[in-house]
Structures are given as C-alpha cells and as structure tokens.
Design a protein around this motif. Structure first.
Motif, PDB file in Angstrom:
ATOM      1  N   PRO B  70      -8.065   4.437  10.907  1.00 23.92           N
ATOM      2  CA  PRO B  70      -7.301   5.455  10.178  1.00 23.92           C
ATOM      3  C   PRO B  70      -7.713   6.855  10.638  1.00 23.92           C
ATOM      4  CG  PRO B  70      -8.468   3.924   8.693  1.00 23.92           C
ATOM      5  CD  PRO B  70      -9.044   3.749  10.057  1.00 23.92           C
ATOM      6  N   THR B  81      -5.998  -6.988   7.660  1.00 24.30           N
ATOM      7  CA  THR B  81      -5.015  -5.923   7.896  1.00 24.30           C
ATOM      8  C   THR B  81      -5.509  -4.607   7.316  1.00 24.30           C
ATOM      9  OG1 THR B  81      -3.206  -7.511   7.845  1.00 24.30           O
ATOM     10  CG2 THR B  81      -2.616  -5.201   7.495  1.00 24.30           C
ATOM     11  N   ALA B  84      -3.057   2.550   6.885  1.00 20.47           N
ATOM     12  CA  ALA B  84      -3.394   3.938   6.557  1.00 20.47           C
ATOM     13  C   ALA B  84      -2.135   4.731   6.279  1.00 20.47           C
ATOM     14  CB  ALA B  84      -4.158   4.575   7.719  1.00 20.47           C
ATOM     15  N   GLN B  85      -2.308   5.861   5.679  1.00 22.62           N
ATOM     16  CA  GLN B  85      -1.251   6.799   5.264  1.00 22.62           C
ATOM     17  C   GLN B  85      -0.657   6.319   3.923  1.00 22.62           C
ATOM     18  OE1 GLN B  85       0.092   9.727   6.241  1.00 22.62           O
ATOM     19  NE2 GLN B  85      -0.681  10.080   8.305  1.00 22.62           N
ATOM     20  N   ASN B  88       2.738   4.675   3.744  1.00 24.19           N
ATOM     21  CA  ASN B  88       2.703   3.418   4.488  1.00 24.19           C
ATOM     22  C   ASN B  88       1.991   2.324   3.680  1.00 24.19           C
ATOM     23  OD1 ASN B  88       3.168   1.891   6.880  1.00 24.19           O
ATOM     24  ND2 ASN B  88       1.146   2.424   7.696  1.00 24.19           N
ATOM     25  N   LEU B  91       4.470   1.252   1.166  1.00 27.61           N
ATOM     26  CA  LEU B  91       5.486   0.423   1.836  1.00 27.61           C
ATOM     27  C   LEU B  91       4.972  -1.006   1.995  1.00 27.61           C
ATOM     28  CD1 LEU B  91       8.243   0.647   3.518  1.00 27.61           C
ATOM     29  CD2 LEU B  91       6.752   0.821   5.520  1.00 27.61           C
ATOM     30  N   TYR B  92       3.693  -1.118   2.326  1.00 28.40           N
ATOM     31  CA  TYR B  92       3.070  -2.437   2.501  1.00 28.40           C
ATOM     32  C   TYR B  92       2.903  -3.155   1.161  1.00 28.40           C
ATOM     33  CZ  TYR B  92      -0.526  -5.869   3.816  1.00 28.40           C
ATOM     34  OH  TYR B  92      -1.243  -7.036   4.013  1.00 28.40           O
ATOM     35  N   HIS B 108      14.299   1.260   2.449  1.00 27.51           N
ATOM     36  CA  HIS B 108      14.207   2.484   3.266  1.00 27.51           C
ATOM     37  C   HIS B 108      14.531   3.717   2.435  1.00 27.51           C
ATOM     38  CE1 HIS B 108      13.202   1.211   7.326  1.00 27.51           C
ATOM     39  NE2 HIS B 108      13.900   0.121   7.099  1.00 27.51           N
ATOM     40  N   HIS B 111      11.402   4.416   0.499  1.00 29.46           N
ATOM     41  CA  HIS B 111      10.356   4.932   1.386  1.00 29.46           C
ATOM     42  C   HIS B 111      10.646   6.380   1.783  1.00 29.46           C
ATOM     43  CE1 HIS B 111       6.987   4.747   4.051  1.00 29.46           C
ATOM     44  NE2 HIS B 111       7.712   4.913   5.133  1.00 29.46           N
ATOM     45  N   GLY B 112      11.910   6.688   2.022  1.00 32.87           N
ATOM     46  CA  GLY B 112      12.277   8.074   2.321  1.00 32.87           C
ATOM     47  C   GLY B 112      11.939   9.006   1.161  1.00 32.87           C
ATOM     48  N   LEU B 115       8.271   9.634   1.178  1.00 31.75           N
ATOM     49  CA  LEU B 115       7.869  10.595   2.219  1.00 31.75           C
ATOM     50  C   LEU B 115       8.212  12.024   1.800  1.00 31.75           C
ATOM     51  CD1 LEU B 115       8.840   8.538   5.394  1.00 31.75           C
ATOM     52  CD2 LEU B 115       6.539   9.125   4.610  1.00 31.75           C
TER      53      LEU B 115
END
Lengths: 254, 254
Positions: B70, B81, B84-85, B88, B91-92, B108, B111-112, B115
């Motif tokens: 990271p 696994t 990082a971020q 993200n 999202l995971y 998506h 997620h947008g 962000l």
C-alpha cells in the motif's frame, strides 16, 4: 455494437486523458462527445442518435431525471450505463478492453494503484490552485509557490519512490505495475509521468536516473503502436495551461 | 473463518472510519490491527498468528517483498489478499458484507459516489493543510483561512447540493443514495456529514433546512442498531484535531 461515449471538457487532456489512453490502446470504437460539433437533436444524423458537443455533456450533468448523475466530467456512457470518476471508468473498461486481468485480487491491486495515481494528479493540480478553483492562478500565486515547492521536495519523491518500488517488487517482472501484462494502470502511469515532466521540467530533469524502471515503463508505453499513433494524431490534445498539469516556470525547481 | 484485518493509524477516525462503519454495520469479525497492543512475533498468542500494533502496520508498508504494497493506510488484509485505498476496500467488502447490490451498473454507480465522497474528504483535509502535510496547521494558517472560506462558500454547497439531488433522483426512493437498500456509500455519507458538522458547526448550522434528505439519511444511519452501538462504544474514536475533519474555530464561518 454501440460506441463508447466519453464525456470530458474539450481543449485539455485533463482527467479524460487517462480514459482516452485506455480506449486508444484497445483500438476501441468511441466518441469523444464534447469535442464533436454540436448536433441539436437526437434525431440528427449520427448513427447512435445521441447529441454531441459540450451542450450534450452539460445536459447530462444538469439532468433532473437521470438517476446516475455524475458530479463532474469525465464520465462514460455505454448503452444505458453511465459511469463517472476516472478510476471507476477504468475499472469498468478494464476487463472489456483487455486491460485488466481476470483475477479479483489483482484487479483490486490495479484499482488501488489507479486511485493512488488519481491522488497524485489531484496534488499536481493543487500546486497551481492550492486555495480555490474559482480563483485564477495569479490570485493564489504565493500559496502556489509554497505548495509547488513542497510537491517537488516531498511529494514527487514519495509517490515516485513508491511506484518504482511497485515495479521492483512485482513478482511477474518490472515491465508492468501489476501482473505480467499491460493494464490501464500502466497507461495511466505513462500519462502521470508525462504530465509531471511537462509541468516541472527542471524538477524532473534527473527522472531517468532516479526512477529507471518508471522511465522504462513510460518509454515502453509511448512506443506501443496504437499509443504512438494516437500521440501523433490530432486526437491527442497538446499539454497546455488549462490542464491539471500546467507549466508555470515560477512553480518549477530553480 | 479468518477475521478481516484493518490497518489504520490509531487515535483518529480518519479515512479508516469509512471502512470501520461498513464492518460494524455488517457485524463483521475484524481486527483493528494498529490499535491492538503490540505482539512481537507471529508465533505469539493470537488466533490468526499475525502481528499487532503499529509496528505490524509499518512492517507491511515498508516490506521489501510484499507484491501489493500500500501507499498509505488504510488497507485491509483478507487472508492473502491485501487491498488499499478506502474506496477500493469498500468496493471489495461491499458484496461480502451485503452492502452492495449484485447489479454491475449499480455497483459502479455506488463506487463513483464513494469516490466523490473521497474527493470531498480530501478537500476537507486541505482546508487545514492547503500547503503541505509536512508543516503544522499553524505554519499555513493564512492559506488555510482562505481555503476554508472557499470550501464553505463554494465547495460544501456544490457537493451537498449534488448529493441531495442524488437522493431526490434515486428512482428507488430517497432513503438511500443508490438503489432500494443500504450500501456502504450511505454509511460513508453519514460519516462525511458528521465530520463536516464537527469541523464547521457554524457553516453547517442550517444544514437540516438546506439538505433535508441528506439530514434524514444521516439520522437514519446513526439510528441503525449496530451503528448506534458502535458509536456508543470505545471502538468509536471521538472526532479530534488529528483527523481529516478538524475543528479550528478560525476556519469556520463567522
């Protein structure tokens, strides 16, 4: 098959360029909607029946009924799907364009790298606009000089040492940031380095000696046939002072 | 089943808090690794055989052989696994914790939104650190006052009008940012609003009147049983001036 529709401010590379590079490398069929001449109505002559020009972009941003309204360009339309935020667009396009691997852990690794690239792009932007986007550079010049000096002294080395380490520690070899094949993150790294070298030529004068693996990646991407053709085409907007990467001599190293 | 391992700086909510809220809402089994007392070696007594404490976090960040290093905390380890971020990580975790829908376009979209929340968090941070992270607030106070004034006058309204519109234009109703069910983006929106109200109490004094749907979302998240229990627990670190959201009276509205 419908073309991808990319929406971004015309006249600058900006964040849209990270998406363009992926579409160009893949040889994808796409429309750079806001750069096309305006077409007044959906009925007008274009095969997808969509509006073109910057008004078409603004009408999506200002839509009162679109459920997935973007906060800002760039955004991508693929049929009925609208995807906003540069890294999110690349996450969406990656598997479709053959620029992301099938393995889920590797996809998250690449996406995390893309988000770190995005963070550095924001910091590069803020060197010339540390106070407010609503003010001109000339109105925040003193703060810009301070922020740019810190960016050059601390942030470029921190980010670039990190990315050089990523290449060094890639178990599949140092030709790519992640895995054994080209990904959209490699293309974005090309663009990041290209932008930094344009904006800060003196501060990055020793880049090749300091970051040999990143330099090799930058050169390898630039030499890829489709990327080379794109960079030589009128589709590649030259670096300029409307972009996130701006060259102001007073912000560069002495 | 192994616990999720969250790595973040101890002593502040920061960007780690967006991940904590998702883990807490889902009742997930997780270790907040850097906040645990140090354990010297992997062989020491903890069921996963991992190191604890801030040294454990630093050893991953400084690793010379980890492929997915990271750039910065927060990061998450799930077995082998490493993600990082903040956005993200969510999202995971989203589909794993039941905090993201199955539909790809909706994922998506969420997620947008995440962000865009992350972009605003960075801007909130930069109100007190507009020049450099390596300087104290007191060393960049003049620039901070200017940036905070712009943040209050222009950026809070721009972002919050946008998010209020997202709620209004959600075809599934205005209880959630996206779709008909709670997502990690709703939890993050709670945290963003909570942080802004802490940092800028005067500038956000009329928040409920200006943004009624966002206010209702903030209250609905706060009242969820697991979130309420978490907020009342010692696991919730109080807002403080080490965080991205800092209350400095001189940066708030007059």
């Amino acid at each position: 098959m419908m073309s991808y529709e990319l929406y971004y401010w015309p006249g600058l590379q900006g964040r849209g360029e990270f998406v363009r590079l992926a579409l160009e490398e893949a040889g994808a069929d796409y429309l750079d909607v806001a750069r096309l001449p305006p077409s007044g109505r959906r009925e007008d002559a274009n095969p997808q029946g969509t509006e073109h020009g910057i008004d078409a972009m603004m009408s999506i941003l200002q839509s009162q009924n679109e459920p997935c309204i973007p906060f800002a360009p760039p955004f991508l339309r693929d049929g009925t799907t609208l995807v906003a935020q540069t890294a999110n667009i690349l996450l969406y396009l990656g598997p479709r364009l053959g620029l992301a691997p099938a393995d889920e852990a590797l996809r998250h690794w690449i996406h995390g790298l893309q988000l770190t690239i995005a963070d550095m792009v924001t910091e590069a932007h803020d060197t010339h606009h540390p106070i407010a986007n609503t003010l001109y550079f000339e109105q925040q010049r003193d703060a810009a000089r301070q922020r740019a000096a810190d960016f050059i002294a601390n942030r470029i080395p921190k980010f670039m040492h990190y990315f050089e380490r990523v290449l060094e520690q890639n178990p599949a070899g140092c030709a790519h940031l992640a895995g054994a094949a080209l990904s959209y993150a490699d293309l974005s790294m090309f663009q990041l380095i290209d932008g930094l070298r344009y904006a800060f030529p003196r501060a990055t004068a020793r880049f090749a000696a300091q970051y040999p693996k990143l330099t090799a990646l930058h050169e390898a991407v630039r030499a890829r046939p489709r990327i080379a053709a794109y960079l030589a085409s009128p589709r590649r907007i030259p670096h300029n002072e409307s972009c996130v990467f701006r060259h102001y001599a007073e912000l560069d190293a002495r």
